[in-house]
Scaffold this motif. Structure first.
Motif, short mmCIF file in Angstrom:
data_model
loop_
_atom_site.label_atom_id
_atom_site.label_comp_id
_atom_site.label_asym_id
_atom_site.label_seq_id
_atom_site.Cartn_x
_atom_site.Cartn_y
_atom_site.Cartn_z
N ALA A 118 -12.89 -10.65 45.38
CA ALA A 118 -13.40 -11.26 44.15
C ALA A 118 -14.24 -12.52 44.40
O ALA A 118 -14.88 -13.01 43.47
N VAL A 119 -14.25 -13.03 45.62
CA VAL A 119 -14.94 -14.29 45.87
C VAL A 119 -15.88 -14.18 47.07
O VAL A 119 -15.74 -13.30 47.93
N VAL A 120 -16.85 -15.07 47.09
CA VAL A 120 -17.70 -15.31 48.26
C VAL A 120 -17.51 -16.78 48.60
O VAL A 120 -17.63 -17.65 47.73
N LEU A 121 -17.17 -17.07 49.85
CA LEU A 121 -16.93 -18.44 50.28
C LEU A 121 -18.24 -19.07 50.73
O LEU A 121 -18.85 -18.63 51.70
N GLU A 122 -18.67 -20.11 50.01
CA GLU A 122 -19.91 -20.82 50.35
C GLU A 122 -19.59 -22.00 51.26
O GLU A 122 -19.01 -22.99 50.80
N ILE A 123 -19.96 -21.90 52.51
CA ILE A 123 -19.72 -23.00 53.44
C ILE A 123 -20.78 -24.07 53.19
O ILE A 123 -21.98 -23.81 53.32
N LEU A 124 -20.33 -25.25 52.78
CA LEU A 124 -21.26 -26.31 52.42
C LEU A 124 -22.07 -26.79 53.62
O LEU A 124 -21.61 -26.71 54.76
N GLU A 125 -23.23 -27.32 53.34
CA GLU A 125 -24.13 -27.78 54.41
C GLU A 125 -23.56 -28.97 55.17
O GLU A 125 -24.01 -29.29 56.27
N THR A 126 -22.53 -29.63 54.60
CA THR A 126 -21.91 -30.79 55.26
C THR A 126 -20.89 -30.38 56.32
O THR A 126 -20.39 -31.23 57.05
N VAL A 127 -20.56 -29.10 56.39
CA VAL A 127 -19.56 -28.63 57.36
C VAL A 127 -20.23 -28.47 58.73
O VAL A 127 -21.17 -27.69 58.87
N PRO A 128 -19.76 -29.19 59.75
CA PRO A 128 -20.39 -29.09 61.06
C PRO A 128 -19.99 -27.78 61.77
O PRO A 128 -18.89 -27.27 61.57
N ALA A 129 -20.87 -27.27 62.60
CA ALA A 129 -20.61 -26.01 63.30
C ALA A 129 -19.84 -26.27 64.59
O ALA A 129 -20.28 -25.92 65.70
N THR A 130 -18.66 -26.87 64.45
CA THR A 130 -17.81 -27.13 65.63
C THR A 130 -17.13 -25.84 66.06
O THR A 130 -17.14 -24.83 65.34
N GLU A 131 -16.52 -25.88 67.23
CA GLU A 131 -15.81 -24.69 67.72
C GLU A 131 -14.69 -24.30 66.77
O GLU A 131 -14.46 -23.11 66.52
N GLU A 132 -13.99 -25.32 66.22
CA GLU A 132 -12.88 -25.03 65.30
C GLU A 132 -13.40 -24.37 64.01
O GLU A 132 -12.79 -23.44 63.49
N LEU A 149 -23.79 -19.34 53.55
CA LEU A 149 -24.15 -20.71 53.89
C LEU A 149 -24.89 -21.32 52.70
O LEU A 149 -25.81 -20.72 52.16
N ASP A 150 -24.49 -22.53 52.31
CA ASP A 150 -25.00 -23.13 51.09
C ASP A 150 -26.07 -24.17 51.37
O ASP A 150 -26.06 -24.85 52.40
N ASP A 151 -27.02 -24.29 50.43
CA ASP A 151 -28.02 -25.37 50.42
C ASP A 151 -28.82 -25.50 51.72
O ASP A 151 -29.08 -26.59 52.20
N VAL A 152 -29.22 -24.37 52.28
CA VAL A 152 -30.03 -24.40 53.49
C VAL A 152 -31.46 -24.81 53.14
O VAL A 152 -32.08 -24.24 52.25
N THR A 153 -31.96 -25.83 53.83
CA THR A 153 -33.37 -26.24 53.64
C THR A 153 -34.12 -26.24 54.97
O THR A 153 -35.34 -26.39 54.99
N GLN A 154 -33.37 -26.07 56.06
CA GLN A 154 -33.97 -25.92 57.38
C GLN A 154 -32.96 -25.24 58.30
O GLN A 154 -31.76 -25.27 58.03
N ILE A 155 -33.44 -24.62 59.34
CA ILE A 155 -32.56 -23.93 60.28
C ILE A 155 -32.39 -24.81 61.51
O ILE A 155 -33.30 -24.93 62.33
#
Length: 442
Positions: A118-132, A149-155
């Motif tokens: 029922a849901v899609v989880l939007e990972i906010l742009e403030t979440v760092p891509a750490t190993e954890e 992935l949310d609020d992408v303005t650059q890759i």
């Protein structure tokens, strides 16, 4: 079996014991009470411009937070409790709810109480891509969750591992030029991700994104009136306006029936809508006279209003105009009932006001030109054209909610003497009713 959250030393946020210590926000900036949460929604449309999903927006209803821009984060518990207590999953029907997930929420066991289908989880742009973080996202995908992935303005190169795991990439096009949107789309297309354009404010930008390979579009751009001087209403809709005028004027049944017979295609749609489970009619309606007899004038007027939107767009489910108009009408009806439980006329006028507020979009002409032949009650006409009276405040409230304008929502609720919990429940019930009506009528 769902695991119950383990609370860390912050006590406000249920955390995974294996999560990083930095995911422990302080109590001071977390909302803990679901009765103080505003649940907003933004429609997400597909390539055919049909309703695909909603982004669910959880906001603090505290006035101070609203004035400060409402940057306060919800606790995982509040979000999940609000979702479950309001019956949001049922209200969504076959559509999914996109939910923002910050780093603290990501590592909360409570997140896993949300139903994956029922849901899609939007990972906010403030979440760092750490190993954890990458490991946690991989775990959630394995559990059946869809990630965006949310609020992408650059890759950014460092974001690569999260891009790989995401099913959907949401590009915030508001701050970007057309050339910048095209550049991001060119980077993402080879990766096979579904591209979603968010903060779409016009049909022109939607069309531009569509040509670049975007397949999902978020915003109320479809509900913005496109008024063209000299535009004439098409005959089918004009016939519906005449019918609505006759019904409001308490015309005889044969007169109504004769007017309806001029538009057999619209009659068929009306019978489908009336026979949908959302109406609660126990006997199948088989003819116009039967519909008028069984429903009565009050209900007939409602279906005539909604039929104007059902006649807009393609056949099939997911008509966003019909869904929005129906949800507005039902919401205002429920709010009017809360304000004056014994006043059925106010509830009827609330429904009429909510539905008719969308008519400039369907007709492409100004509101004052639409209502001239209808002989509406003064309270409805004043609300639609001047935004005065309780109905005018309710209509402003509905539009503020659609715009995710929390300050507007809280001020209108205060003016009406209603609280957020009452509003959320009414809004969820209105969403459920409109989704059932729209899908079953199709």
């Amino acid at each position: 079996m769902a695991r119950w959250p383990v609370y860390n030393r912050c006590s406000a946020v249920p955390c995974r014991t294996s999560g990083p210590a930095s995911n422990c926000p302080s109590d001071g900036n977390r909302v803990k009470d679901s009765s103080d949460v505003f649940l907003g929604r933004q429609p997400i449309l597909d390539l055919r411009q049909r309703l695909f999903a909603y982004e669910l927006l959880f906001r603090s209803g505290h006035v101070g937070f609203a004035e400060a821009g409402d940057n306060v984060r919800m606790t995982a518990t509040v979000i999940v409790n609000t979702f479950n207590e309001l019956g949001v999953e049922t209200a969504l029907g076959d559509r999914r709810g996109f939910i923002n997930v910050d780093e603290g929420f990501l590592f909360s066991d409570t997140l896993e109480l949300l139903p994956p289908h029922a849901v899609v989880l939007e990972i906010l742009e403030t979440v760092p891509a750490t190993e954890e973080v990458v490991a946690r996202c991989r775990e959630l995908r394995a559990a059946g969750y869809t990630l965006a992935l949310d609020d992408v303005t650059q890759i950014r190169p460092s974001y690569g591992p999260l891009v790989d795991l995401a099913d959907i990439v949401k590009v915030d096009i508001a701050p970007l030029s057309d050339a910048e949107v095209a550049r991001i789309a060119d980077e993402l297309r080879p990766l096979g991700k579904q591209l979603l354009a968010e903060k779409v404010e016009s049909r022109e930008r939607m069309q531009m994104c569509r040509e670049l390979g975007f397949t999902l579009f978020q915003g109320y751009y479809f509900a913005r009136p496109s008024v063209i001087a000299g535009r004439r209403v098409d005959y089918g809709k004009l016939s519906l306006v005449r019918l609505l005028s006759l019904a409001i004027g308490d015309a005889d049944t044969p007169e109504l029936e004769n007017e309806l017979k001029r538009e057999p295609g619209l009659v068929l749609k009306m019978l489908r809508m009336i026979n949908s489970a959302s109406t609660g009619v126990a006997v199948k309606i088989t003819s116009l006279r039967h519909a008028i007899t069984m429903l009565g004038r009050r209900q007939l007027m409602r279906w005539l209003q909604l039929l104007i939107f059902a006649s807009s767009g393609e056949e099939g489910g997911g008509n966003p105009l019909l869904a929005t108009a129906a949800a507005r009408g039902r919401l205002l009806e429920l709010l009017a009932t809360e304000l004056a439980p014994q006043n059925a006329a106010l509830a009827d006028q609330g429904f009429m006001c909510g539905v008719m507020s969308m008519m400039p979009v369907a007709f492409g002409i100004p509101m004052d030109e639409i209502i001239v032949p209808l002989n509406l009650p003064d309270a409805v006409g004043d609300a639609l054209c001047l935004r005065v009276g309780p109905l005018g405040v309710m209509l402003d409230l509905a539009e503020a909610a659609e715009a995710d304008d929390l300050a507007g929502v809280t001020s209108r609720l205060a003016a009406l003497g209603l609280d957020l919990d009452t509003f959320n429940r009414a809004q969820t019930e209105a969403l459920a009713w409109s989704n059932r009506l729209e899908d079953e009528a199709a």
